[in-house]
Design an enzyme around this catalytic site. Structure first.
Site, PDB file in Angstrom:
ATOM      1  N   CYS A 118       8.556  31.084  22.409  1.00 24.87           N
ATOM      2  CA  CYS A 118       9.327  31.017  21.158  1.00 24.87           C
ATOM      3  C   CYS A 118      10.637  30.249  21.326  1.00 24.87           C
ATOM      4  O   CYS A 118      11.283  29.924  20.330  1.00 24.87           O
ATOM      5  CB  CYS A 118       9.614  32.412  20.646  1.00 24.87           C
ATOM      6  SG  CYS A 118       8.159  33.457  20.583  1.00 24.87           S
ATOM      7  N   HIS A 258      15.735  32.839  16.761  1.00 25.01           N
ATOM      8  CA  HIS A 258      14.286  33.010  16.691  1.00 25.01           C
ATOM      9  C   HIS A 258      13.961  34.192  15.777  1.00 25.01           C
ATOM     10  O   HIS A 258      14.522  35.270  15.930  1.00 25.01           O
ATOM     11  CB  HIS A 258      13.720  33.223  18.089  1.00 25.01           C
ATOM     12  CG  HIS A 258      12.294  33.653  18.082  1.00 25.01           C
ATOM     13  ND1 HIS A 258      11.335  33.029  17.293  1.00 25.01           N
ATOM     14  CD2 HIS A 258      11.642  34.662  18.729  1.00 25.01           C
ATOM     15  CE1 HIS A 258      10.176  33.636  17.464  1.00 25.01           C
ATOM     16  NE2 HIS A 258      10.337  34.626  18.318  1.00 25.01           N
ATOM     17  N   ASN A 288       6.773  36.061  12.575  1.00 26.42           N
ATOM     18  CA  ASN A 288       7.151  35.389  13.827  1.00 26.42           C
ATOM     19  C   ASN A 288       6.223  34.194  14.035  1.00 26.42           C
ATOM     20  O   ASN A 288       5.033  34.374  14.282  1.00 26.42           O
ATOM     21  CB  ASN A 288       7.026  36.404  14.973  1.00 26.42           C
ATOM     22  CG  ASN A 288       7.408  35.834  16.323  1.00 26.42           C
ATOM     23  OD1 ASN A 288       7.512  34.623  16.490  1.00 26.42           O
ATOM     24  ND2 ASN A 288       7.594  36.711  17.290  1.00 26.42           N
TER      25      ASN A 288
END
Ligand code: UT7
Length: 333
Positions: A118, A258, A288
């Protein structure tokens, strides 16, 4: 490191792409034993986008990259480099970046993939900026793209509700001194690699029927452990990169973190003493999206007209590896 003078690497165009299909929490209630109430209260996620069966990661990356080129006002032949950061490449090889380089028409560019979970967008920007600052290249395209729906275990409620598909991109080029990517910090804690991974499918563990029955070809995550690492690590890496840029927390106008969980975003921001109104949040809409999340969020806040030239943007991510990374970007558009 003292802040650099000329030449500086600046973000001169951004773009993103989200697939059309929306998967709501109510839809997930029909797939696994979960509730909208649990998902919203534990993560802040209300819905996410899911790519079509015939859309691979490169198909998400391509429109995001094209939009970034358009925003930068350059053509594909102006690019010298295409980097795709992803944990869900179209294939082991060739690199997804090479597929995108061909489809986008970047005839004068090299291309490679970059895997740092990520944190990929920050890693990608930092790599691209090197080629620009040392004068070897004019423009690099960094695309962070994921089709996480194809590695999610749709029988595991503790993970499948979290993820979504999408792509975001940035064109990096040379700009005026004191604008652009002022500083970055890249960190890796490989000792925590087992907390987020796909156990099988690589050279360590070949896929066979037993593996498929155990769903070991799917994403596995120790969520609570990662949660703690993120809430501690994000403020630490942020503090380092902000200091490296010669700034303090109060100089940061926007935090693009993030988008894994609203509770992580808010807890980390609280520790950094950054007020809520400076946080860019879209985890509620997209879940996500791993590497793509910061790139999509940056594009959104820009297209909403909120970013002003000279604003200091903190990009900070964490993810599989375990990696952490931060970049301070002074908005140049
Ligand atoms: O993107 C890169 C890295 N990823 C992350 O940083 C993720 C970080 N972690 C997180 O965001 C959170 O840890 C999660 C959202 C993954 C989990 O939230 P949590 O508050 O840490 O929950 P938990 O895993 O401790 O689970 C609490 C309870 C458990 O039940 P018991 O054992 O207390 O009875 C789970 O079985 O919630 C249960 N649970 C669910 N219940 C309904 C787990 N998933 C679900 C679900 N629906 N989807």
């Amino acid at each position: 490191m003292t802040p650099r003078s000329a030449p500086s690497a600046v973000i001169c165009g951004v773009g993103s792409y989200l697939p059309d299909k929306v998967l709501t929490n109510a839809d997930l209630e029909r797939i696994v034993d979960t509730t909208d109430e649990w998902i919203v209260s534990h993560t802040g996620i209300r819905e996410r986008r899911i790519a079509a069966d015939d859309q691979a990661t490169s198909d998400l990356a391509l429109p995001a990259g094209q939009r970034a080129l358009q925003d930068a006002g350059i053509g594909p032949e102006d690019l010298n480099l295409v980097i795709v950061t992803t944990v869900t490449p179209d294939h082991f090889f060739p690199a997804t970046a090479c597929i995108v380089q061909d489809k986008i028409g970047a005839r004068n560019a090299g291309a490679f993939d970059l895997v740092s979970g990520c944190t990929g967008f920050v890693y990608g920007l930092s790599v691209a900026s090197q080629f620009i600052e040392n004068g070897q290249m004019d423009y690099a395209l960094v695309i962070s793209a994921e089709k996480l729906s194809c590695i999610a275990d749709w029988t595991d409620r503790s993970t499948c509700v979290l993820f979504g598909d999408g792509a975001g991109a940035a064109v990096v080029g040379a700009g005026e001194p004191d604008l652009g990517i002022l500083a970055f910090v890249l960190e890796s804690y490989g000792e925590h690699g087992d907390l987020l991974r796909i156990p099988a499918g690589g050279s360590r563990m070949r896929i066979n029927e037993e593996i498929l029955a155990r769903h070991d070809d799917c994403l596995r995550m120790e969520g609570p452990e990662l949660f703690k690492l993120a809430v501690r690590g994000v403020p630490e890496v942020s503090e380092k990169v902000i200091a490296k840029a010669g700034l303090t927390n109060s100089d940061i106008d926007w935090v693009v973190m993030h988008q894994a969980n609203i509770r992580i975003i808010e807890a980390a921001a609280k520790r950094m003493d950054i007020p809520e109104e400076r946080l860019v949040v879209n985890v509620d809409k997209y879940g996500n999206t791993s590497a793509a999340s910061m790139a999509i969020a940056l594009d959104e806040v820009y297209r909403q007209g909120k970013l002003r030239r000279g604003d200091n943007v903190l990009l900070v991510g964490f993810g599989a590896g375990f990696t952490l990374g931060g970049a301070v970007v002074r908005w140049a558009k």
